[in-house]
Design an enzyme around this catalytic site. Structure first.
Site, PDB file in Angstrom:
ATOM      1  N   HIS A 109      17.782 -24.360  25.317  1.00 33.55           N
ATOM      2  CA  HIS A 109      18.917 -25.062  24.745  1.00 33.55           C
ATOM      3  C   HIS A 109      19.236 -26.419  25.391  1.00 33.55           C
ATOM      4  CE1 HIS A 109      22.865 -25.503  22.897  1.00 33.55           C
ATOM      5  NE2 HIS A 109      23.420 -25.628  24.088  1.00 33.55           N
ATOM      6  N   ASP A 119      15.870 -21.446  21.940  1.00 30.15           N
ATOM      7  CA  ASP A 119      17.279 -21.691  22.229  1.00 30.15           C
ATOM      8  C   ASP A 119      18.060 -20.412  21.916  1.00 30.15           C
ATOM      9  OD1 ASP A 119      19.983 -22.430  22.107  1.00 30.15           O
ATOM     10  OD2 ASP A 119      19.518 -24.450  21.384  1.00 30.15           O
ATOM     11  N   GLY A 128      29.997 -28.064  25.105  1.00 29.27           N
ATOM     12  CA  GLY A 128      31.083 -27.150  25.387  1.00 29.27           C
ATOM     13  C   GLY A 128      31.654 -26.621  24.078  1.00 29.27           C
ATOM     14  N   SER A 165      24.361 -29.454  20.971  1.00 28.77           N
ATOM     15  CA  SER A 165      25.179 -28.255  21.049  1.00 28.77           C
ATOM     16  C   SER A 165      26.551 -28.564  20.444  1.00 28.77           C
ATOM     17  CB  SER A 165      25.257 -27.834  22.511  1.00 28.77           C
ATOM     18  OG  SER A 165      25.673 -26.517  22.629  1.00 28.77           O
ATOM     19  N   TRP A 166      27.641 -28.323  21.168  1.00 29.45           N
ATOM     20  CA  TRP A 166      28.949 -28.732  20.643  1.00 29.45           C
ATOM     21  C   TRP A 166      28.948 -30.230  20.335  1.00 29.45           C
ATOM     22  CZ3 TRP A 166      33.277 -28.192  18.233  1.00 29.45           C
ATOM     23  CH2 TRP A 166      34.223 -29.230  18.326  1.00 29.45           C
TER      24      TRP A 166
END
Ligand code: STX
Length: 316
Positions: A297, A269, A46, A113-114
């Site tokens: 991703h 991605d 996120g 990711s985050w």
């Protein structure tokens, strides 16, 4: 070619709890796997995505004590979708609180990711507490990365989905979509907020897999998920993650040189393109760098899951 490894079978937590932290937030956490095993924490994406039971399955449950938690404002943490006292450095502090609360000396930090952003920020701040780093879909919150996904770039690969992302924003505000979305996601009009949250969130849900998954797009569009996800993401991004400089995480990666690390990146991605993973691997020359030729991703893209399971197995 050797067969792809799959995620470990589904398991339930052996313990769940709530940790009160500063600023009036309450953090949901859970432990699964082997209580006497090697500690590993998985950081969700996120920010605002909340943890997913499938993330337990990146680890061998016989060997690992697996810790998941919902970061401030999302999932089962409270207050829901709150942006107050909700910054990268608050989350880094929460991780330390949680580690101490659980009586853990050091832990493997795994995130995508985050989750990779937060893993890097945590490891650069509390280097001695990290036994290994397992990172995927590298995201460092630089302006170039945010522009690519929320202004111009990914828009050219997914023009059909992009039209839906643009829809809630009038033409004269499209020169700065992050700001236009921020105004709506934090405004007083509930209906406007929800419409913006669903469009923001579904853009991500429709662009993170190599092959689109209709069920996943629906999940991202559900009101509860979308409101926390969109509000928290936009709040973090418009504030540049509260990093001192744009390139902060890459510039400071030298301090990680003694931590065994694996970097996993999908070639296709679109959310966090490989350019960032490439920059990171250059400043972490001892990290194993694994580019998955047929993946987007998401953490459960088959090639990504394979590489993550192999990495955690090797470190077990
Ligand atoms: N956000 C990237 C990110 O961290 C720009 C992310 N993307 N999707 C997710 O996280 C979840 C699937 C974990 C919600």
């Amino acid at each position: 070619m050797t067969e792809k490894r799959q995620l470990y079978p589904s398991i339930d937590p052996y313990e769940t709890g709530v940790l009160k932290v500063a600023g009036g937030h309450e953090i949901y956490y859970e432990q699964s796997g082997n209580p006497a095993g090697k500690a590993a924490v998985y950081l969700h994406g996120g920010p605002g995505g909340g943890c997913d039971p499938r993330q337990r399955r990146v680890f061998d449950p016989k060997k690992y004590r697996i810790i998941l938690f919902d970061q401030r404002g999302c999932g089962r943490s409270k207050p829901f979708a709150s942006l107050e006292h909700n910054t990268t450095w608050d989350l880094v502090a929460d991780m330390e609180r949680l580690r101490e609360h659980l009586g853990i000396e050091d832990w493997q930090v795994c995130g995508g990711s985050w989750g990779s952003t937060l893993a890097l920020a945590y490891a650069q701040t509390h280097t001695g507490r990290v036994s290994e780093l397992v990172l995927r879909g590298i995201f460092t919150l630089r302006k170039s990365e945010l522009d690519w996904y929320y202004q111009s770039g990914a828009s050219r690969i997914f023009p059909d989905e992009w039209e839906k992302f643009l829809a809630p924003i009038p033409e004269d505000e499209r020169g700065n979509l992050m700001q236009a979305y921020y105004d709506r996601l934090t405004g007083d009009d509930q209906a406007v907020q929800i419409e913006a949250a669903r469009a923001w969130s579904m853009w991500e849900g429709s662009t993170i897999n190599l092959y689109q998954r209709p069920g996943q797009i629906e999940h991202f569009g559900s009101e509860k998920f979308a409101v926390a996800f969109a509000r928290i993401e936009c709040h973090y991004f418009i504030n540049g993650g509260w990093f001192e400089t744009d390139n902060w995480l890459i510039d400071n990666a030298g301090v990680l040189k003694d931590i065994p690390a694996v970097i996993v990146q999908g070639r296709y991605d679109v959310c966090t393109p490989m350019a960032t993973a490439w920059d990171l691997h250059k400043v972490m020359p001892d990290a194993e760098f694994s580019v998955i030729p047929d993946a987007g991703h998401a953490f459960d893209e088959p090639g990504i899951a394979d590489a993550l399971v192999r990495a955690t197995d090797r470190f077990a």
